[in-house]
Enzyme design. Structure first.
Site, mmCIF file in Angstrom:
data_model
loop_
_atom_site.group_PDB
_atom_site.id
_atom_site.type_symbol
_atom_site.label_atom_id
_atom_site.label_comp_id
_atom_site.label_asym_id
_atom_site.label_seq_id
_atom_site.Cartn_x
_atom_site.Cartn_y
_atom_site.Cartn_z
ATOM 1 N N HIS A 185 0.829 -1.208 0.000
ATOM 2 C CA HIS A 185 0.000 0.000 0.000
ATOM 3 C C HIS A 185 0.863 1.256 0.000
ATOM 4 O O HIS A 185 0.534 2.247 -0.664
ATOM 5 C CB HIS A 185 -0.918 -0.006 1.223
ATOM 6 C CG HIS A 185 -2.087 -0.926 1.103
ATOM 7 N ND1 HIS A 185 -1.958 -2.284 0.939
ATOM 8 C CD2 HIS A 185 -3.435 -0.683 1.107
ATOM 9 C CE1 HIS A 185 -3.150 -2.844 0.863
ATOM 10 N NE2 HIS A 185 -4.065 -1.889 0.955
ATOM 11 N N HIS A 226 0.634 -4.366 9.251
ATOM 12 C CA HIS A 226 2.075 -4.447 9.060
ATOM 13 C C HIS A 226 2.766 -4.041 10.348
ATOM 14 O O HIS A 226 2.205 -3.326 11.187
ATOM 15 C CB HIS A 226 2.529 -3.523 7.921
ATOM 16 C CG HIS A 226 2.291 -4.064 6.557
ATOM 17 N ND1 HIS A 226 3.135 -4.951 5.927
ATOM 18 C CD2 HIS A 226 1.279 -3.823 5.674
ATOM 19 C CE1 HIS A 226 2.668 -5.251 4.725
ATOM 20 N NE2 HIS A 226 1.543 -4.573 4.544
ATOM 21 N N ASP A 230 7.933 -2.460 8.266
ATOM 22 C CA ASP A 230 7.436 -2.608 6.893
ATOM 23 C C ASP A 230 7.137 -1.251 6.272
ATOM 24 O O ASP A 230 7.382 -1.025 5.078
ATOM 25 C CB ASP A 230 6.164 -3.465 6.873
ATOM 26 C CG ASP A 230 6.353 -4.797 7.580
ATOM 27 O OD1 ASP A 230 7.499 -5.242 7.681
ATOM 28 O OD2 ASP A 230 5.348 -5.375 8.027
#
Length: 319
Positions: A185, A226, A230
Site C-alpha cells: 500500500h 504491518h 514494513d
C-alpha cells in the site's frame, strides 16, 4: 444561460478531441514502453499475488513481535480495518483522475501517456524489490487472521500446482499472511504522492498529499496489517527507487510554458519531411542557417559570394 452552457460544452468537447488526438500520437510513438509497462504491471500483479500466496504456505504463526508502533499507536481493531483501505482507495482514485485532467482542463502541464510510462516503471521496480524482500525472511503476521489460533494463519499443503497458480483470487490475496516487508500500500501511495509533488501545480494539494501519506502509514500500523519496519522500509526504498529511475529516464516536457511541442519526439513522418527539407536547402545552396543566406554568383564555373569578383588568369602566346 442555455446558450452559455451550450457554448462551454462545445469548447469542452473540442478540448477533449484535441487532447485525445495528441495523446494518441504520443501513444503511437511510445506504445512499446507503455505496453511493456502495462504487461509487466499486470503480470506483476499476478506474480505478486502468486508470490504472496506462496509465502503464505511458508508462514508460521507465532507471537507478535515487539514493535514501537504497536506501543505508541492504539489498536483500531478488526471492525475498523476498513479505514486504511478507504484512505488508500481515495489516494488511488484521486491520482488516476488527476492524470487524465489534461483532457478536461485548459491549463495543463503533463501528457497522460508519458506520465503513466514513468509511473509504471516506478511501480514495477518497487514491487520486484518487495517480493525479494518478503521471501528473504518470513515474519509472523501481526494481522488478526494471521495470528495463532486463526484458521487462515496457515494454508494446507496444496493438492496440485493449479491450486497454487489460481491463488484463490480475491480471498487468497485479501487474507494473505507473510508478505510483510515492505508495505505494498505504501508503494502505491508514495509513488503517486511523489509524482504529483513533481508534476502537480497546486501547492496546497501537494502538502495535503504528503499529510495523507503520513496518516496512511499510521493507519496501517494501527490496523496491525504491518509492523512499523514494513512502513519505514517502504518510505526510504520507494523514494530511492523513484529518485534513481527518475534520473535515468528522459525528463517529461512541460506543457505550461508552451514549448512542449519542441521537446516531443518527432514521428517517422516528421523526421522524413525534415530530412527532405534539409536536403532541399542543401541543393539550393544553403544549409538552412540564416547567416549562410548570402547572394551567390557564378563566373567561369566558380561560385562567388558577397558580390566579390574573381580575375581569371589568362595566358598568351610568347608570354
Amino acid at each position: 444561460m442555455t446558450l452559455y452552457i451550450g457554448r462551454e460544452a462545445s469548447k469542452l468537447w473540442k478540448r477533449i478531441c484535441a487532447e485525445t488526438t495528441t495523446e494518441l500520437n504520443l501513444l503511437l510513438e511510445n506504445w512499446k514502453y507503455l505496453l511493456a509497462g502495462l504487461f509487466f504491471q499486470v503480470t506483476k500483479l499476478y506474480i505478486h499475488g502468486l508470490a504472496a500466496r506462496g509465502v503464505h504456505y511458508l508462514h508460521q504463526p507465532g507471537p507478535t513481535l515487539q514493535d514501537v508502533g504497536f506501543f505508541l499507536l492504539p489498536e483500531l481493531g478488526p471492525d475498523k480495518a476498513y479505514i486504511s483501505e478507504t484512505v488508500f482507495t481515495f489516494v488511488f482514485l484521486s491520482f488516476v483522475l488527476w492524470t487524465f485532467h489534461p483532457f478536461i482542463f485548459k491549463a495543463k502541464k503533463i501528457y497522460t501517456v508519458l506520465l503513466w510510462c514513468r509511473v509504471l516503471a516506478f511501480l514495477v521496480a518497487s514491487q520486484i524489490l518487495r517480493i525479494l524482500t518478503f521471501y528473504s525472511t518470513q515474519l509472523p503476521g501481526p494481522n488478526y487472521h494471521c495470528r495463532e489460533g486463526s484458521k487462515l494463519a496457515t494454508l494446507p499443503r496444496p493438492d496440485s500446482v493449479f491450486e497454487v497458480l489460481l491463488i484463490n483470487f480475491p480471498r487468497g490475496v485479501i487474507y494473505g499472511c507473510g508478505d510483510l516487508i515492505f508495505s505494498s500500500h505504501m508503494i502505491f501511495t508514495l509513488v503517486f504522492v511523489r509524482t504529483y509533488h513533481k508534476y502537480g501545480t497546486r501547492r496546497c494539494i501537494k502538502q495535503f498529499a504528503w499529510l495523507i501519506a503520513v496518516a496512511q502509514s499510521f493507519l496501517i500500523v494501527a490496523s496491525r496489517k504491518h509492523y512499523t519496519v514494513d512502513v519505514v522500509v517502504a518510505w526510504y526504498t520507494v523514494n530511492l527507487v523513484v529518485f534513481f529511475i527518475d534520473k535515468k529516464l528522459q525528463e517529461l516536457p512541460d506543457r505550461s510554458n508552451g514549448t512542449a511541442s519542441l521537446l516531443l519526439p518527432l514521428s517517422t513522418k516528421d523526421k522524413d519531411s525534415k530530412t527532405k527539407e534539409e536536403n532541399l536547402k542543401l541543393l539550393n545552396g544553403n544549409s538552412g542557417d540564416p547567416a549562410d543566406w548570402r547572394q551567390r554568383t557564378q563566373v567561369n564555373g566558380k561560385t562567388l559570394e558577397d558580390g566579390n569578383t574573381v580575375h581569371a588568369e589568362t595566358t598568351t602566346n610568347g608570354a
